[in-house]
Motif scaffolding. Structure first.
Motif, PDB file in Angstrom:
ATOM      1  N   UNK A 171     -14.532  37.723 -12.485  1.00 52.35           N
ATOM      2  CA  UNK A 171     -14.127  38.886 -13.179  1.00 52.35           C
ATOM      3  C   UNK A 171     -14.455  40.102 -12.377  1.00 52.35           C
ATOM      4  N   UNK A 172     -15.934  40.172 -11.776  1.00 55.32           N
ATOM      5  CA  UNK A 172     -16.390  41.263 -11.263  1.00 55.32           C
ATOM      6  C   UNK A 172     -15.795  41.568  -9.866  1.00 55.32           C
ATOM      7  N   UNK A 173     -15.532  40.377  -9.122  1.00 56.27           N
ATOM      8  CA  UNK A 173     -14.906  40.381  -7.821  1.00 56.27           C
ATOM      9  C   UNK A 173     -13.684  40.915  -7.888  1.00 56.27           C
ATOM     10  N   UNK A 174     -12.981  40.592  -8.717  1.00 54.83           N
ATOM     11  CA  UNK A 174     -11.278  40.893  -9.025  1.00 54.83           C
ATOM     12  C   UNK A 174     -11.403  42.611  -9.085  1.00 54.83           C
ATOM     13  N   UNK A 175     -12.214  43.028 -10.129  1.00 60.35           N
ATOM     14  CA  UNK A 175     -12.360  44.352 -10.356  1.00 60.35           C
ATOM     15  C   UNK A 175     -12.825  45.099  -9.188  1.00 60.35           C
ATOM     16  N   UNK A 176     -13.691  44.645  -8.575  1.00 64.43           N
ATOM     17  CA  UNK A 176     -14.400  45.491  -7.450  1.00 64.43           C
ATOM     18  C   UNK A 176     -13.329  45.515  -6.244  1.00 64.43           C
ATOM     19  N   UNK A 177     -12.513  44.442  -5.903  1.00 65.42           N
ATOM     20  CA  UNK A 177     -11.345  44.323  -5.100  1.00 65.42           C
ATOM     21  C   UNK A 177     -10.436  45.529  -5.310  1.00 65.42           C
ATOM     22  N   UNK A 178      -9.991  45.602  -6.636  1.00 68.80           N
ATOM     23  CA  UNK A 178      -9.036  46.639  -6.895  1.00 68.80           C
ATOM     24  C   UNK A 178      -9.406  48.073  -6.919  1.00 68.80           C
ATOM     25  N   UNK A 179     -10.649  48.164  -7.240  1.00 70.63           N
ATOM     26  CA  UNK A 179     -11.395  49.452  -7.057  1.00 70.63           C
ATOM     27  C   UNK A 179     -11.614  49.884  -5.564  1.00 70.63           C
ATOM     28  N   UNK A 180     -11.903  48.932  -4.747  1.00 67.62           N
ATOM     29  CA  UNK A 180     -12.182  49.172  -3.285  1.00 67.62           C
ATOM     30  C   UNK A 180     -10.856  49.445  -2.634  1.00 67.62           C
ATOM     31  N   UNK A 181      -9.744  48.681  -3.047  1.00 67.31           N
ATOM     32  CA  UNK A 181      -8.362  48.966  -2.386  1.00 67.31           C
ATOM     33  C   UNK A 181      -7.943  50.429  -2.515  1.00 67.31           C
ATOM     34  N   UNK A 182      -8.245  50.745  -3.868  1.00 73.32           N
ATOM     35  CA  UNK A 182      -7.773  52.204  -4.193  1.00 73.32           C
ATOM     36  C   UNK A 182      -8.246  53.009  -3.359  1.00 73.32           C
ATOM     37  N   UNK A 183      -9.812  52.955  -3.288  1.00 76.77           N
ATOM     38  CA  UNK A 183     -10.532  54.000  -2.664  1.00 76.77           C
ATOM     39  C   UNK A 183     -10.328  53.885  -0.945  1.00 76.77           C
ATOM     40  N   UNK A 184     -10.385  52.946  -0.435  1.00 72.65           N
ATOM     41  CA  UNK A 184      -9.986  52.730   0.883  1.00 72.65           C
ATOM     42  C   UNK A 184      -8.756  53.368   1.583  1.00 72.65           C
ATOM     43  N   UNK A 185      -7.513  53.456   0.373  1.00 74.59           N
ATOM     44  CA  UNK A 185      -6.465  53.980   0.613  1.00 74.59           C
ATOM     45  C   UNK A 185      -6.659  55.532   0.732  1.00 74.59           C
ATOM     46  N   UNK A 186      -7.846  56.350   0.320  1.00 78.06           N
ATOM     47  CA  UNK A 186      -7.652  57.705   0.173  1.00 78.06           C
ATOM     48  C   UNK A 186      -7.557  58.481   1.489  1.00 78.06           C
ATOM     49  N   UNK A 187      -7.486  59.520   1.470  1.00 77.28           N
ATOM     50  CA  UNK A 187      -7.240  60.482   2.770  1.00 77.28           C
ATOM     51  C   UNK A 187      -8.676  60.519   3.493  1.00 77.28           C
ATOM     52  N   UNK A 188      -9.708  60.784   2.644  1.00 78.87           N
ATOM     53  CA  UNK A 188     -11.186  60.982   3.015  1.00 78.87           C
ATOM     54  C   UNK A 188     -11.659  59.630   3.970  1.00 78.87           C
ATOM     55  N   UNK A 189     -11.148  58.719   3.651  1.00 78.14           N
ATOM     56  CA  UNK A 189     -11.439  57.159   4.114  1.00 78.14           C
ATOM     57  C   UNK A 189     -10.632  57.489   5.384  1.00 78.14           C
ATOM     58  N   UNK A 190      -9.486  57.454   5.530  1.00 77.19           N
ATOM     59  CA  UNK A 190      -8.770  57.800   6.925  1.00 77.19           C
ATOM     60  C   UNK A 190      -9.465  58.793   7.888  1.00 77.19           C
ATOM     61  N   UNK A 191      -9.610  59.927   7.265  1.00 76.45           N
ATOM     62  CA  UNK A 191     -10.383  60.867   8.072  1.00 76.45           C
ATOM     63  C   UNK A 191     -11.752  60.445   8.532  1.00 76.45           C
ATOM     64  N   UNK A 192     -12.718  59.685   7.915  1.00 73.06           N
ATOM     65  CA  UNK A 192     -14.020  59.047   8.146  1.00 73.06           C
ATOM     66  C   UNK A 192     -13.644  58.067   9.502  1.00 73.06           C
ATOM     67  N   UNK A 193     -12.514  57.361   9.214  1.00 70.53           N
ATOM     68  CA  UNK A 193     -12.467  56.426  10.348  1.00 70.53           C
ATOM     69  C   UNK A 193     -11.991  56.987  11.484  1.00 70.53           C
ATOM     70  N   UNK A 194     -11.019  57.923  11.420  1.00 74.48           N
ATOM     71  CA  UNK A 194     -10.395  58.770  12.704  1.00 74.48           C
ATOM     72  C   UNK A 194     -11.848  59.627  13.390  1.00 74.48           C
ATOM     73  N   UNK A 195     -12.724  59.859  12.737  1.00 72.18           N
ATOM     74  CA  UNK A 195     -13.825  60.676  13.178  1.00 72.18           C
ATOM     75  C   UNK A 195     -14.620  59.595  13.843  1.00 72.18           C
ATOM     76  N   UNK A 196     -14.571  58.319  13.803  1.00 75.13           N
ATOM     77  CA  UNK A 196     -15.420  57.276  14.492  1.00 75.13           C
ATOM     78  C   UNK A 196     -16.701  56.700  13.542  1.00 75.13           C
ATOM     79  N   UNK A 197     -16.393  56.972  12.324  1.00 70.38           N
ATOM     80  CA  UNK A 197     -17.359  56.404  11.343  1.00 70.38           C
ATOM     81  C   UNK A 197     -17.274  54.596  11.338  1.00 70.38           C
ATOM     82  N   UNK A 198     -18.374  54.059  11.437  1.00 71.30           N
ATOM     83  CA  UNK A 198     -18.399  52.611  11.571  1.00 71.30           C
ATOM     84  C   UNK A 198     -17.953  52.177  10.289  1.00 71.30           C
ATOM     85  N   UNK A 199     -17.421  50.696  10.366  1.00 71.35           N
ATOM     86  CA  UNK A 199     -16.786  50.227   9.045  1.00 71.35           C
ATOM     87  C   UNK A 199     -17.805  49.826   8.123  1.00 71.35           C
TER      88      UNK A 199
END
Length: 313
Positions: free
Chosen positions: A195-223
């Motif tokens: 239960x927790x793993x599936x909801x964690x995955x869904x929440x993280x997929x949504x967050x990782x698709x946000x613009x500020x995540x892509x901006x952080x990646x573009x600035x060289x922030x580590x994974x």
């Protein structure tokens, strides 16, 4: 923040009262006569009726509920119809096994489920994601008693690594205490992890698709920083919700798990009380578990204010 805290705490009081009324009403509407069970087979109608009078079972519903509620306010959950011991004493004797099992299960589940969900979201669409999702679905779908009996046969009877059943208090040694809980906690955590793993995955997929995540990646922030500091922190609200709501499944699983593994906790006490129609014990255990569930939901609500400052306003 203080106002939000007081508001949430105040809401729990009428909720607990409603739960108490519901529990008392439901058990009194259910079939079965405790006096007949106590008197035994072949008891005369006069003996059963005298026993009902002595136990106060002939009193009107509102009188019995009022007396029970008055005792509840004073910390008295009543007296067992069979053992004639205070319900609080019986519950107190069973708290350590149940809370130990629930706490160890919670630790196992969170330590396994959250990293699994984060990795599945990080590798979304890959074989890692599909494998994690598949394992989570299977774990959540298989009944706990099935995995428990399989684990007992393999790890206890065949390999002899762990005890088959029973419970050893912490006061008698840490390893004897832990060895009796590893297997039941691991089996109970399987569905909770799913239960927790599936909801964690869904929440993280949504967050990782946000613009500020892509901006952080573009600035060289580590994974790792992106996943933990930016991703997991902002996905915290649904994850904490899953952990809190999953407690309901955990409570239900504890009853079955304690029965299978012979753990003398609240689950076994409830099963025995139901078989005997011991209403005061049933009411007391359910009320304690319900109160704990309400408390956990309160903690979850308060954690929202820490994870999302907008909620404090």
């Amino acid at each position: 923040m203080i106002r939000f805290l007081l508001h949430r705490v105040a809401m729990t009081v009428p909720l607990i009262l409603l739960v108490a009324l519901f529990i008392f009403s439901l058990l009194n509407l259910a079939g079965g006569d405790p006096a007949a069970v106590i008197a035994g087979e072949g008891a005369s109608a006069e003996k059963i009726e005298a026993l009902r009078t002595a136990l106060g079972l002939n009193e009107p519903f509102l009188v019995r509920f009022g007396a029970w509620l008055l005792g509840l306010v004073q910390g008295d959950l009543g007296t067992s119809l069979f053992t004639r011991k205070p319900v609080t004493e019986l519950i107190g004797q069973r708290l350590e096994p149940t809370f130990s099992l629930a706490l160890l299960t919670l630790v196992f589940s969170v330590l396994i489920a959250v990293p699994l969900g984060v990795i599945a979201a990080w590798k979304a669409g890959s074989w890692v994601d599909h494998l994690t999702t598949g394992v989570s679905v299977v774990g959540f779908s298989v009944p706990v008693f099935v995995t428990s009996y399989a684990a007992i046969y393999l790890f206890a009877l065949t390999l002899g690594w762990l005890p088959v059943q029973g419970y050893t208090p912490l006061a008698k040694g840490f390893w004897p205490f832990l060895s009796h809980l590893i297997l039941p906690a691991a089996m109970l955590s399987i569905s909770y992890v799913g239960l927790v793993a599936r909801i964690t995955r869904s929440a993280m997929v949504e967050v990782l698709g946000q613009d500020y995540i892509r901006t952080a990646a573009a600035k060289g922030v580590s994974e790792p920083d992106i996943l933990l500091r930016h991703g997991l922190k902002n996905a915290g609200v649904p994850i904490v919700t899953a952990i809190g709501l999953g407690f309901a499944f955990l409570v239900g699983g504890v009853v079955v798990t304690e029965t299978v593994f012979g753990i003398p906790g609240l689950g076994r006490l409830t099963v025995d009380a139901i078989a005997r129609r011991d209403y005061p014990v049933i009411q007391g255990v359910i009320l304690v578990i319900s109160g704990l569930y309400v408390l956990i939901n309160l903690v979850v609500d308060l954690s929202y204010a820490l994870l999302d400052p907008r909620i404090r306003q």
